[in-house]
Design a protein around this motif. Structure first.
Motif, mmCIF file in Angstrom:
data_model
loop_
_atom_site.group_PDB
_atom_site.id
_atom_site.type_symbol
_atom_site.label_atom_id
_atom_site.label_comp_id
_atom_site.label_asym_id
_atom_site.label_seq_id
_atom_site.Cartn_x
_atom_site.Cartn_y
_atom_site.Cartn_z
ATOM 1 N N PHE A 1 -0.831 7.155 2.603
ATOM 2 C CA PHE A 1 0.034 7.571 3.783
ATOM 3 C C PHE A 1 0.051 8.990 3.970
ATOM 4 C CE2 PHE A 1 4.286 9.243 5.082
ATOM 5 C CZ PHE A 1 4.204 8.555 6.591
ATOM 6 N N PHE A 2 0.395 9.732 2.928
ATOM 7 C CA PHE A 2 0.568 11.215 3.228
ATOM 8 C C PHE A 2 -0.792 11.916 3.614
ATOM 9 C CE2 PHE A 2 4.449 10.413 0.561
ATOM 10 C CZ PHE A 2 5.148 10.976 1.385
ATOM 11 N N HIS A 3 -1.684 11.373 3.001
ATOM 12 C CA HIS A 3 -3.075 11.902 3.711
ATOM 13 C C HIS A 3 -3.314 11.739 5.021
ATOM 14 C CE1 HIS A 3 -7.299 12.814 4.075
ATOM 15 N NE2 HIS A 3 -7.677 11.640 4.342
ATOM 16 N N SER B 1 4.946 5.153 10.796
ATOM 17 C CA SER B 1 5.085 4.117 9.888
ATOM 18 C C SER B 1 3.890 3.897 9.133
ATOM 19 C CB SER B 1 5.386 2.735 10.667
ATOM 20 O OG SER B 1 6.620 2.894 11.580
ATOM 21 N N PHE B 2 3.976 3.138 7.948
ATOM 22 C CA PHE B 2 2.921 2.962 7.143
ATOM 23 C C PHE B 2 3.071 1.300 7.015
ATOM 24 C CE2 PHE B 2 0.223 3.201 3.163
ATOM 25 C CZ PHE B 2 -0.761 3.613 3.795
ATOM 26 N N VAL B 3 2.042 0.442 7.430
ATOM 27 C CA VAL B 3 2.292 -0.875 7.482
ATOM 28 C C VAL B 3 0.892 -1.596 6.800
ATOM 29 C CG1 VAL B 3 2.412 -3.055 8.938
ATOM 30 C CG2 VAL B 3 3.238 -0.630 9.599
ATOM 31 N N PRO B 4 1.019 -2.576 6.060
ATOM 32 C CA PRO B 4 -0.085 -3.293 5.705
ATOM 33 C C PRO B 4 -0.316 -4.171 6.999
ATOM 34 C CG PRO B 4 1.897 -4.337 4.781
ATOM 35 C CD PRO B 4 2.383 -3.157 5.540
ATOM 36 N N ALA C 1 -8.067 -9.221 2.739
ATOM 37 C CA ALA C 1 -7.315 -8.227 2.050
ATOM 38 C C ALA C 1 -6.529 -7.365 3.390
ATOM 39 C CB ALA C 1 -8.339 -7.153 1.539
ATOM 40 N N PHE C 2 -5.620 -6.814 2.621
ATOM 41 C CA PHE C 2 -4.749 -5.894 3.708
ATOM 42 C C PHE C 2 -5.558 -4.549 3.802
ATOM 43 C CE2 PHE C 2 -0.821 -8.489 2.967
ATOM 44 C CZ PHE C 2 -0.738 -8.685 4.220
ATOM 45 N N TYR D 1 -4.158 -0.613 5.207
ATOM 46 C CA TYR D 1 -2.776 -0.070 5.623
ATOM 47 C C TYR D 1 -2.894 0.791 6.831
ATOM 48 C CZ TYR D 1 -2.018 -2.205 1.115
ATOM 49 O OH TYR D 1 -1.662 -3.185 0.168
ATOM 50 N N GLN E 1 -3.703 2.064 -0.432
ATOM 51 C CA GLN E 1 -2.544 1.835 -0.360
ATOM 52 C C GLN E 1 -1.680 3.058 -0.339
ATOM 53 O OE1 GLN E 1 -0.939 -0.515 -3.629
ATOM 54 N NE2 GLN E 1 0.109 -1.716 -2.155
ATOM 55 N N ASP E 2 -2.031 4.060 -1.037
ATOM 56 C CA ASP E 2 -1.173 5.251 -1.242
ATOM 57 C C ASP E 2 -1.615 6.381 -0.485
ATOM 58 O OD1 ASP E 2 -3.938 5.507 -2.628
ATOM 59 O OD2 ASP E 2 -3.073 6.763 -3.840
ATOM 60 N N THR F 1 -2.542 -12.396 5.949
ATOM 61 C CA THR F 1 -4.034 -12.421 5.064
ATOM 62 C C THR F 1 -4.151 -13.858 4.975
ATOM 63 O OG1 THR F 1 -3.624 -12.328 2.814
ATOM 64 C CG2 THR F 1 -4.006 -10.133 4.047
ATOM 65 N N SER G 1 -8.143 1.858 3.779
ATOM 66 C CA SER G 1 -7.967 0.779 2.270
ATOM 67 C C SER G 1 -7.171 1.249 1.322
ATOM 68 C CB SER G 1 -9.372 0.324 2.176
ATOM 69 O OG SER G 1 -10.034 1.410 1.742
ATOM 70 N N ILE H 1 -1.063 -10.774 9.690
ATOM 71 C CA ILE H 1 0.220 -10.436 9.209
ATOM 72 C C ILE H 1 0.295 -10.729 7.535
ATOM 73 C CG2 ILE H 1 2.884 -11.058 9.308
ATOM 74 C CD1 ILE H 1 2.156 -11.511 12.397
#
Lengths: 210, 781
Positions: free
Chosen positions: B555-557, B517-520, B530-531, B533, B552-553, B402, B550, B400
């Motif tokens: 999500f849409f992919h 959802s998108f969660v680290p 490291a987080f 995602y 952070q952006d 790191t 890995s 939760i």
């Protein structure tokens, strides 16, 4: 705040942030897509607002949002439609450092607080400042006092919030996700205030939050 | 080598016996008093703290071990229990004394064999100064209830210790070696519960003692030839079980699991509820378990809080509470400070505290940088198992936050981590549930939803198609943390612990069910710093997709990937198969293939036999239908009439269990596939349909595994064990390809049991493709 999360965030901030907002607005004025972000303290009912708007549901069981949830809903506004792509963020402190990921590039934001919890209003002010500093320049911000059904437990007067909203160029509305009160109105108001939206007229059609 | 592990085991597990085991008379006094307090959990800790202050004089209560970073576990095992108990000759093994500043902290490890002498001094059980303090704290120590362990009169006198749980109304069974057994039959819950299941109460009551009396010299060498056939010369190093009393003290009596109100409440529920075995697994995994933290109104001054049987704490090295299983962390600040004081007191003398025993309570400490973890358990579970759980608890914390949290702590000692964990209560509560029910914790493996090979392949392919640079793991999850398919880069196979913690996190977070959802999230075995995602979305109510990237952006992919995966799973019919598989459940002991040649011979006399073996099951048409592919495969891979067939075809004559369980009285089994780090657990079937019974099975496995892994025996890992206690016959078998553990009816015949195990293992291997995710395809990237 978010101390622990900050490190990896900075590590990986390779220009990706914008792309979350890549679909924020399409140029097609008839069928626009709007990126909207919900911010606010935990437990004020952000997810409830969204779920009421998107699914028409209300779940009294408190389900803590983890990370951020993504939902979308299309709103008809006269002849055009607006597709809201909503990032419902978690209110917990540890996710605060991730918030830029979601509000960057957003053309609308809902900053919610709980009218029965004064500290959540403090947090709302924090988010407003944050958006003013780092958000899109033309972002439409709605300050939302949720849980209006708990009027007998009200701890924050409407006037205070209204004054604050006015002085910061936001509009203020009180909602109740539980009774669905003003939820549609909230999103319609946002839609009407968006640049290029069916501006004046639609805005006036919207029942004024009172 | 290989001294019989059992007495050791029982000694270890007998929380109550450690006191008397201690040699030093004054220590004995201290311990005796500590034991007196056993019924009040926290009193024990308070005591321990006091004991610490006085250990200089009493040389007793605190175990300290030389500080070693690496290989801590092994050291623990050896230091703590490594004494041969083989006979009375086994002497007192005294660990090297560490003279610390104050001269405190001498640890005495007392082997079983060394009991006789000290016992005398204990006999008086002189309630030292602790007695009074314990009374003050606990209020109900029942005069210390120091029963003298010398009972039984066995020549070897290695009785495993006093049962002094009377304070809680629990009984226990102690058994020495060589016939020095003793029964405490104060086990009302158990009798009530089981009498209804296994014949008349009288018969039942007779069972345990006969089990003991039988207590055959068990040596794998002397055991069934089949096993030898199976293994060839595969170095079956069975321990000499012959001298074992094959008894393990049952530490945790039925109906009183950990959790005073919570779990025993559910146990009661379990007793009254004769659920179908179909629902029992779901029940075990969360049916009557409600998510979320309970008993938050308690604190260390609450009687109920003290009585809870297993506490877990996370605190900072400044003594700030971060997490507590029970009670409100804020109210536990004082208690946390106490724990911290204990740990840093020892640390100040350049040493590390590992555990304390206080009566029935075992307090286990773990320090991870600036994070301290403490478990306090009265369930009698092995220390290694508590450490394992603390490690997982730490892993969940890291997942939760790191490990950057450690750096934060170094910068600011007073940092309040608890506030960062807001909203994670369900995750930790669920982890606590997992600790008591999920075999993944014991076996360090994950489990797959049994699924036709083709369906799993199709799911794997669907996940594989979306491979892209940033993607680290892809996971399709069925309910109860069962894996449908898992893909990972070739070079970094997922660690079972990461899978466990990830499944727990996802399963416990209800909000994932309502939307994408998108969660680290951090996988602490993969990279604790490291987080990653995680995209989390439910494709079906029972199928959850988790994609870890890995980026952070990303999500849409990943959202696009989801659409792709969903489509191909629908086309290939995987959802249908999964739904069927979820309904069907896993393998059942009553469907163990019962037609091996040997069994047939044995069964020849039975009248129902022929019918059962030859025909496909008709009474369970739904299961039959959904099992179709499984069966086809079995038929293809083996002679259907002789082996490999899972179906309700066994004869009642085969087992001695009055018709319950599987052939030869097999009640449950676990199979761990070593090469792929996956395990398979059979469904709970009668007589294990109650939660209380299931919990006992879980705890039995827990001890069995600990003893197999060398925790509790000097000889280190074992290849095979067969043991018997009043409740179960247990069989453990470890090979290079798989580990197998089973529990049987306590009256099970050894040869028959071994034969059944052979059959189960053989048939599992025949349908391996359906039960495990094997093969190179899904794991390639």
């Amino acid at each position: 705040m978010g101390c622990s999360t900050s490190k990896p965030v900075t590590q990986q901030q390779q220009g990706g942030l914008q792309s979350l907002g890549r679909e924020a607005e399409s140029l097609d004025l008839k069928n626009r897509r709007v990126k909207l972000v919900l911010l606010g303290d935990s437990g004020v009912g952000k997810s409830c607002i969204v779920l009421r708007f998107v699914k028409g549901q209300f779940d009294p069981n408190n389900k803590v949002t983890v990370g951020a949830s993504f939902l979308s809903q299309t709103l008809k506004l006269g002849e055009s439609t607006i597709k809201f792509e909503i990032w419902d963020t978690a209110g917990q402190e540890r996710y605060a450092s991730l918030a830029p990921l979601y509000y960057r590039g957003a053309s609308a934001a809902i900053v919610a607080y709980d009218i029965t919890a004064p500290e959540s209003f403090q947090k709302a002010q924090y988010w407003v400042k944050e958006l003013q500093k780092h958000g899109s320049p033309n972002i439409v911000i709605a300050l939302v006092g949720n849980k209006a059904d708990l009027a007998d437990k009200r701890a924050l007067q409407r006037e205070e919030a209204e004054t604050y909203a006015e002085s910061n160029g936001m509009f203020y509305i009180e909602t109740s996700a539980k009774t669905a009160d003003n939820i549609q109105e909230l999103f319609q108001s946002i839609a009407s205030k968006l640049p290029g939206g069916s501006s004046g007229s639609a805005g006036k059609q919207t029942p004024q939050p009172r | 080598m290989a001294p019989p592990p059992l007495p050791n085991e029982s000694k270890r597990e007998n929380g109550g016996s450690s006191g008397p085991n201690t040699v030093h008379p004054t220590a004995a006094a201290a311990q005796a008093a500590a034991g007196a307090a056993s019924s009040a959990a926290m009193a024990g800790v308070m005591l321990a703290l006091k004991a610490l202050k006085t250990t200089a004089e009493s040389n007793g209560g605190v175990e300290q071990r030389p500080r070693r970073r690496q290989g801590e576990l092994q050291n623990r095992g050896k230091n703590a229990v490594g004494e041969p108990e083989g006979g009375p000759a086994a002497g007192v093994k005294r660990h090297r004394k560490k003279r610390n500043g104050a001269g405190q902290g001498v640890r005495l490890d007392v082997p079983m064999g060394g009991l006789e002498g000290p016992m005398v001094s204990l006999q008086g059980g002189p309630p030292g100064r602790f007695q009074s303090s314990s009374k003050a704290l606990a209020g109900l120590p029942k005069g210390g209830s120091l029963e003298k362990p010398k009972r039984g009169g066995g020549a070897q006198g290695s009785d495993s210790g006093a049962s002094r749980r009377e304070g809680l109304g629990l009984g226990s069974i102690d058994r020495g070696e060589g016939g020095a057994q003793r029964f405490d039959t104060q086990r009302p819950e158990r009798t009530d519960e089981e009498s209804g299941q296994a014949g008349s109460p009288a018969e039942r009551a007779a069972a345990p003692s006969s089990a003991i009396l039988q207590a055959p010299p068990v040596a794998a060498k002397a055991s069934s030839p089949e096993i030898h056939k199976e293994l060839g010369d595969a170095n079956v190093q069975s321990q000499r079980g012959g001298q074992d009393a094959d008894g393990v003290q049952i530490e945790d009596p039925p109906g009183v699991g950990e959790g005073y109100l919570g779990s025993s409440g559910s146990a009661v529920e379990g007793l009254s509820e004769r659920s179908t075995s179909d629902s029992s697994l779901a029940e075990a995994r969360g049916g009557c378990w409600t998510p979320g933290k309970k008993h938050t109104d308690e604190d260390d001054s609450s009687e109920s809080w003290r009585k809870r049987k297993r506490h877990f704490f996370i605190l900072s090295n400044a003594g700030k509470p971060i997490y507590s299983r029970y009670g409100d962390e804020h109210k536990l600040a004082g208690f946390s400070a106490t724990l911290q004081a204990i740990m840093s007191y020892v640390e100040n003398s350049k040493d590390t505290i590992h555990s304390i025993r206080a009566g029935a309570h075992k307090i286990v400490f773990m320090a991870r940088g600036p994070i301290y973890l403490v478990a306090i358990s009265a369930t009698g579970e092995p220390e290694s198992s508590l450490l394992r759980k603390l490690d997982l608890l730490y892993g969940q914390l890291i997942s939760i936050l790191t490990d950057s949290i450690e750096r934060t702590f170094r910068r600011n000692q007073k940092f309040d981590v608890h506030s960062l964990l807001g909203g994670t209560e369900p995750v930790f509560a669920s982890l606590m549930h997992v600790f008591s029910w999920d075999y993944a914790v014991l076996l360090r493996a994950f489990t797959c939803l049994p699924l036709p090979y083709a369906a799993r392949q199709a799911a794997g392919v669907a996940l594989q198609e979306i491979a892209s640079p940033g993607l680290v793991f892809g996971l399709l999850l069925a309910p109860a943390g069962k894996i449908i398919s898992l893909v990972a880069p070739r070079r970094t196979p997922p660690h079972p612990d990461d899978v466990l913690l990830l499944c727990n996190f996802v399963g416990a977070s209800e909000s994932f069910r309502t939307s994408e959802s998108f969660v680290p999230l951090c996988l602490y075995r993969y990279n604790p710093s490291a987080f990653l995602y995680a995209y989390v979305g439910y494709l079906e109510p029972e199928v959850c997709l988790v994609l870890l990237t890995s980026q952070q952006d990303g999500f849409f992919h990943l959202k696009e990937c989801r659409a792709h995966i969903e489509q191909s799973l629908r086309i290939t019919g995987v959802f249908r198969e999964v739904a069927a598989a979820v309904t069907r459940g896993g393998l059942r002991v009553e469907e163990v293939p019962s037609a091996s040649a040997a069994a047939q011979r044995r069964l020849a006399a039975g009248t129902e036999t022929g019918e059962g073996i030859g025909s496909l099951p008709s009474s369970r048409s739904s299961i039959t239908a959904s099992n179709h592919t499984l069966r086809q495969k079995q038929t293809a891979s083996g002679d259907a009439s002789t082996s490999g067939r899972w179906g309700p075809g066994r004869s009642r004559d085969e087992g001695l269990s009055a018709g319950l369980g599987g052939p030869a009285g097999i009640w449950h089994f676990l199979y761990r596939h070593t090469a792929v780090d996956q395990y398979l657990a059979s469904e709970y079937s009668p007589p294990l349909e109650t939660r209380a019974a299931q919990k006992r099975v879980f705890q039995t496995y827990q001890r069995l595994l600990a003893s197999m892994q060398g925790d509790g025996a000097k000889s280190g890992p074992h290849r095979m064990q067969y043991r018997r206690d009043s409740e179960f016959v247990m069989l453990a078998w470890s090979t290079s390809d798989f580990d197998f553990y089973a529990v049987f009816d306590p009256l099970a015949d050894k040869d028959a049991a071994i034969a059944v195990c052979n059959r189960v293992c053989t048939s599992i291997r025949q349908i391996e493709g359906d039960l495990f995710q094997t093969g190179p395809v899904p794991l390639a990237w």
